[in-house]
Enzyme design. Structure first.
Site, PDB file in Angstrom:
ATOM      1  CB  SER A 349      -0.904   0.022   1.237  1.00  8.53           C
ATOM      2  OG  SER A 349      -1.761  -1.098   1.250  1.00  8.53           O
ATOM      3  CG  HIS A 443      -5.375  -2.162   4.167  1.00  4.00           C
ATOM      4  ND1 HIS A 443      -5.813  -3.182   3.355  1.00  4.00           N
ATOM      5  CD2 HIS A 443      -4.863  -1.210   3.328  1.00  4.00           C
ATOM      6  CE1 HIS A 443      -5.564  -2.876   2.084  1.00  4.00           C
ATOM      7  NE2 HIS A 443      -5.010  -1.690   2.044  1.00  4.00           N
TER       8      HIS A 443
END
Length: 513
Positions: A349, A443
């Site tokens: 990410s 997340h």
């Protein structure tokens, strides 16, 4: 029959130019009706003469449209018996709204939400009835509460429900919600009525776009060209360079999945790109630039890890509607079905906002002086020796321009500093108790573990500008995700690996923040 030839002129106020497109209507008695059904009504002209009101019309036209298209809320007794409004009302509302300039839409939405919302007088009366009913039997109480619940329905919600039933209506409401979000964000109109309209739309869209109504599709090179093009355009994390690039992203050792909805055919709602690797990747270069040949046959023995390297929500109007979380869960199940031995799932990410946060911190350091430092004495001296300038001021200038990556000595000196600062930014910087970084918060809410911070993981100009080239893996340990998610949402506790915790500890020891 008389053939009428109309010329529709679309006015673009920003440039004050006009684009002419022919519109043909047969039967002169239906000419006006055809005009009203034209896509850009009311921007309509006949031989340069305006045939109907312009979007620059005054508030009066807005009020007329709203009065004509927004029906009264049926009485409680007739709520299930009242005939639906004609479809033409929904179409007229849609056409009028689309014809408005961007600057006019906030005023129109304010009138819609304030003048056609909840009947507050009725609510007050029914609240009193609910209170009075408490001394009576439960049946009377429940009926009083049901009446109150019905009265709390905004009048405009009836129109919105009917708009959802016309062709393209759901997409229109998604775009309308995006406009409302933009209006609230820009403070153009921050009235309670607009906020209530936003909440009503969010509630409706959350129901319509529940996961059970979504379809999971795997995108391949054989998918419709229009879908591939939209995925390329919507890619928000790692831009697609050309057709060969997108072909590789849906080719061997790659997977691309989308959620779609029956009311928005051919329109991907959220897109997830996956790389199938031997181990969890620590940089994006090997994923977006290192591809197998397009005709390669996948070796199942080389697929040990699934790396989610890009997830993009394509519809701003669906902000706040949980889609990405469910897409990841569905894709995990899909991949496990294809590769039963696969047990490593992780994101790779970006860290948007880190560089800006750090530049703000450096500005504070420059003002406050050595009493509140983020560098150790040795690091301070090393940076000044390499750059020949004052450490904090030089860091601020170099990080603003990405010039620091051209010096190997400076890259080596800044690595421990930036790594521990970034770990703290991800782990320690909070917004209302949750992770400040939006990607981290996403997340962590899904139950992932903040697993590994990667140095020089994205050396593109975009990656350097956003996060000094660093990326982070959020690891999905499937047996722990439910517990992690619940703990984070309830206690705001972040599940992190030893690497992340050690970097945070280094930051706390080195700093006096």
């Amino acid at each position: 029959m008389l053939l009428l030839g109309f010329v529709r002129t679309v006015c673009y106020n920003a440039r004050n130019w006009r684009k002419r497109v022919s519109v043909t209507c047969i039967n002169n008695f239906r000419g006006w009706e055809c005009l009203q059904q034209a896509p850009n009504y009311p921007y309509l002209y006949f031989r340069k003469q305006r045939l109907c009101f312009s979007s620059t019309s005054s508030v009066k036209n807005m009020e007329e449209i709203l009065t004509r298209t927004v029906d009264s809320l049926p009485t409680y007794e007739t709520r299930d018996k009242s005939p639906p409004p004609p479809e033409s009302s929904s179409l007229e509302f849609i056409q009028f709204y689309r014809s408005l300039d961007k600057s006019q839409r906030p005023e129109f939405l304010f009138k819609l939400s304030s003048d056609f919302g909840v009947d507050h007088k009725c609510v007050a009366e029914l609240c009193a009835n609910v209170m009075d009913s408490q001394k009576r039997d439960i049946s009377t109480v429940l009926q009083a509460e049901d009446r109150l619940r019905y009265c709390l329905t905004p009048r405009y919600k009836v129109l919105l429900n009917h708009i959802s039933r016309v062709e393209g209506g759901v997409k229109f409401l998604v775009d309308l919600k995006a406009d409302v979000i933009e209006i609230l964000a820009s403070k153009t109109n921050d009235s309670p009525h607009i906020r209530d309209l936003n909440g009503t739309l969010k509630s409706m869209l959350s129901e319509w776009f529940s996961v059970g109504l979504l379809s999971l599709e795997r995108v391949t090179w054989k998918s419709p060209c229009e879908l591939l093009q939209k995925i390329s355009q919507y890619e928000a994390v790692h831009p697609v360079r050309n057709w060969t690039d997108i072909k590789r992203r849906v080719g061997p050792y790659r997977r691309c999945y989308v959620f779609t909805h029956g009311a928005m055919p051919g329109e991907p709602l959220v897109v997830l790109h996956v790389a199938l690797k031997e181990e969890i990747s620590d940089n994006i270069q090997t994923i977006v630039r290192g591809f197998s040949s397009l005709d390669a046959v996948e070796d199942i023995n080389k697929v040990n890890a699934a790396v989610f390297y890009s997830i993009s929500s394509t519809q701003p109007g669906l902000q706040g509607v949980e889609l990405g979380n469910y897409l990841i869960k569905r894709v995990v199940r899909e991949l496990q079905g294809e590769f039963p031995h696969l047990n490593q799932f992780s994101s790779l990410s970006p860290i948007p906002g880190f560089t800006n946060w750090l530049l703000g911190l450096l500005n504070e350091q420059r003002k406050e002086g050595p009493s509140n430092r983020i560098l150790s004495d040795m690091e301070f001296r090393d940076i000044e020796e390499i750059t020949g300038g004052q450490a904090y001021e030089t860091m601020r200038k170099l990080l603003s321009t990405n010039e620091w990556v051209s010096s190997g000595h400076l890259v080596k000196a800044l690595e421990p500093v930036l790594m521990r600062l970034c770990a703290w930014y991800l782990y320690g910087e909070k917004h209302r108790g949750y992770a400040l970084n939006p990607v981290a918060n996403f997340h962590l809410q899904n139950g992932a573990t903040m697993w590994r911070l990667n140095w020089q993981a994205d050396t593109s100009p975009r990656g350097l500008s956003a996060s000094c080239g660093m990326m982070v893996n959020y690891r999905y340990f499937l047996q722990d995700t439910s517990a992690n998610s619940g703990r984070y949402l309830k206690t705001k506790e972040i599940e992190a690996s030893d690497q992340i915790r050690n970097l945070v500890l280094q930051f706390q020891k080195a700093s006096k923040l």
